[in-house]
Design an enzyme around this catalytic site. Structure first.
Site, PDB file in Angstrom:
ATOM      1  CE  LYS A 203      -4.385  -1.782   1.353  1.00 28.60           C
ATOM      2  NZ  LYS A 203      -5.384  -2.036   2.374  1.00 28.60           N
ATOM      3  NE  ARG A 237      -7.477  -8.093   0.601  1.00 28.73           N
ATOM      4  CZ  ARG A 237      -7.016  -7.352  -0.408  1.00 28.73           C
ATOM      5  NH1 ARG A 237      -5.970  -6.573  -0.234  1.00 28.73           N
ATOM      6  NH2 ARG A 237      -7.610  -7.382  -1.582  1.00 28.73           N
TER       7      ARG A 237
HETATM    8  N1  HH2 Z   1      -7.431  -3.644   0.723  1.00 26.78           N
HETATM    9  C1  HH2 Z   1      -7.774  -3.649  -0.582  1.00 26.78           C
HETATM   10  C2  HH2 Z   1      -8.881  -4.383  -1.014  1.00 26.78           C
HETATM   11  N2  HH2 Z   1      -9.611  -5.116  -0.159  1.00 26.78           N
HETATM   12  N3  HH2 Z   1     -10.014  -5.894   2.027  1.00 26.78           N
HETATM   13  C3  HH2 Z   1      -9.713  -5.904   3.335  1.00 26.78           C
HETATM   14  N4  HH2 Z   1     -10.420  -6.620   4.202  1.00 26.78           N
HETATM   15  N5  HH2 Z   1      -8.636  -5.188   3.824  1.00 26.78           N
HETATM   16  C4  HH2 Z   1      -7.858  -4.424   3.007  1.00 26.78           C
HETATM   17  O1  HH2 Z   1      -6.910  -3.776   3.509  1.00 26.78           O
HETATM   18  C5  HH2 Z   1      -8.166  -4.380   1.610  1.00 26.78           C
HETATM   19  C6  HH2 Z   1      -9.273  -5.144   1.153  1.00 26.78           C
HETATM   20  C7  HH2 Z   1      -6.960  -2.848  -1.560  1.00 26.78           C
HETATM   21  O2  HH2 Z   1      -5.867  -3.560  -2.021  1.00 26.78           O
HETATM   22  P1  HH2 Z   1      -5.830  -4.413  -3.394  1.00 26.78           P
HETATM   23  O3  HH2 Z   1      -6.902  -5.441  -3.431  1.00 26.78           O
HETATM   24  O4  HH2 Z   1      -4.466  -4.944  -3.541  1.00 26.78           O
HETATM   25  O5  HH2 Z   1      -6.060  -3.317  -4.528  1.00 26.78           O
HETATM   26  P2  HH2 Z   1      -7.294  -2.912  -5.439  1.00 26.78           P
HETATM   27  O6  HH2 Z   1      -8.442  -2.546  -4.563  1.00 26.78           O
HETATM   28  O7  HH2 Z   1      -6.802  -1.756  -6.272  1.00 26.78           O
HETATM   29  O8  HH2 Z   1      -7.609  -4.108  -6.287  1.00 26.78           O
END
Ligand code: HH2
Length: 259
Positions: A203, A237
């Site tokens: 992040k 995660r």
């Molecule tokens: N962060 C993201 C998405 N979903 N769910 C939970 N429970 N906690 C988190 O910190 C979280 C999440 C964002 O990260 P990522 O999926 O890598 O990116 P994007 O939303 O751009 O696909």
């Protein structure tokens, strides 16, 4: 928890796994690296993103879920949409991961009667505007109060606390200082009675600290994951499963846990 992003505009994977075949292969790789849960998301929630229709999210997520649901590793579906929650549970999902903490009308009803695990995440604002001007008087107290109230609301619908996971939502309507304070005090979230999940992997808070671009944040992600685990996170995660597992194995060995 290994992350598989199906959104072409995902911040961390940049659409690399946007076909069902590529996504399923990537999930298998994360399982081989030691992931205990696979989290599949069809909507990018990066700051400034504007959402996706139910039809499109369903088209992205369900084919991959169907390929993975019969395997040994539980599959989590990262969605805010009650309709997709129902469909994912029917298709074999073991967990619903909702960055909206089941606040959408009908969301609690969509999941309560099943036996799947539920992740309730805190965010301030929406992905479209959440990083514009996040503000808290006391970030830890406010996020904890929100998550405690959501745990109570979900329990009131008949869900056992053992099924519930809480997540302070790193980067979701938070400045770097807010994120650091939440990580420092992550142990306080055990007071909700639920297991704690931390999602810090790759992040922008890590970019702010190290000056590195998203593809170069593995080492910083491992450090953050290890700190979160030491502060009581039960689920991490992450995008880089093998590296995270190695770091956790060293920590557990020092603690005297069996490898
Ligand atoms: N962060 C993201 C998405 N979903 N769910 C939970 N429970 N906690 C988190 O910190 C979280 C999440 C964002 O990260 P990522 O999926 O890598 O990116 P994007 O939303 O751009 O696909």
């Amino acid at each position: 928890m290994g992350v598989v992003n199906l959104a072409p505009d995902s911040f961390s994977d940049n659409g690399e796994f946007a076909t069902p075949q590529a996504a399923a292969a990537h999930a298998q790789r994360l399982i081989d690296e030691g992931a205990d849960i696979i989290d599949i998301g069809g909507e990018s929630t990066r700051p400034g993103s504007s959402g996706v229709t139910l039809e499109e999210e369903r088209r992205r997520v369900l084919p991959v879920l169907e390929q993975l649901a019969s395997g040994a590793v539980p599959v989590s579906i990262d969605t805010r949409k009650p309709e997709l929650m129902r469909e994912a549970i029917a298709a074999g999902a073991s967990m619903i991961n909702d960055i909206n903490a089941l606040l959408a009308p009908g969301a609690i009803e969509a999941v309560a009667a099943s036996d799947v695990a539920l992740c309730l995440m805190h965010k301030q604002g929406t992905p479209a505007d959440m990083q514009v001007k996040p503000h808290y008087d006391d970030v830890v107290a406010e996020v904890l109060a929100f998550l405690s109230a959501r745990v109570q609301a979900v329990r009131a619908a008949g869900v056992a606390v053992e099924r519930i996971v809480v997540d302070p939502g790193f980067g979701f309507g938070k400045t770097l200082e807010h994120n650091l304070e939440l990580l420092r005090r992550l142990d306080r979230f055990a007071a909700t009675g639920a297991a704690v999940l931390a999602g810090i992997s790759r992040k922008s808070m890590l970019g702010r600290i190290t000056g590195r671009e998203v593809g170069e944040r593995v080492h910083a992600s491992i450090a953050a994951a290890l700190i979160a685990a030491q502060k009581g996170a039960r689920i991490l995660r992450v995008h880089d499963v093998a590296a995270t597992r190695d770091a956790i194995a060293v920590w557990r060995a020092v603690q005297g846990d069996n490898p």
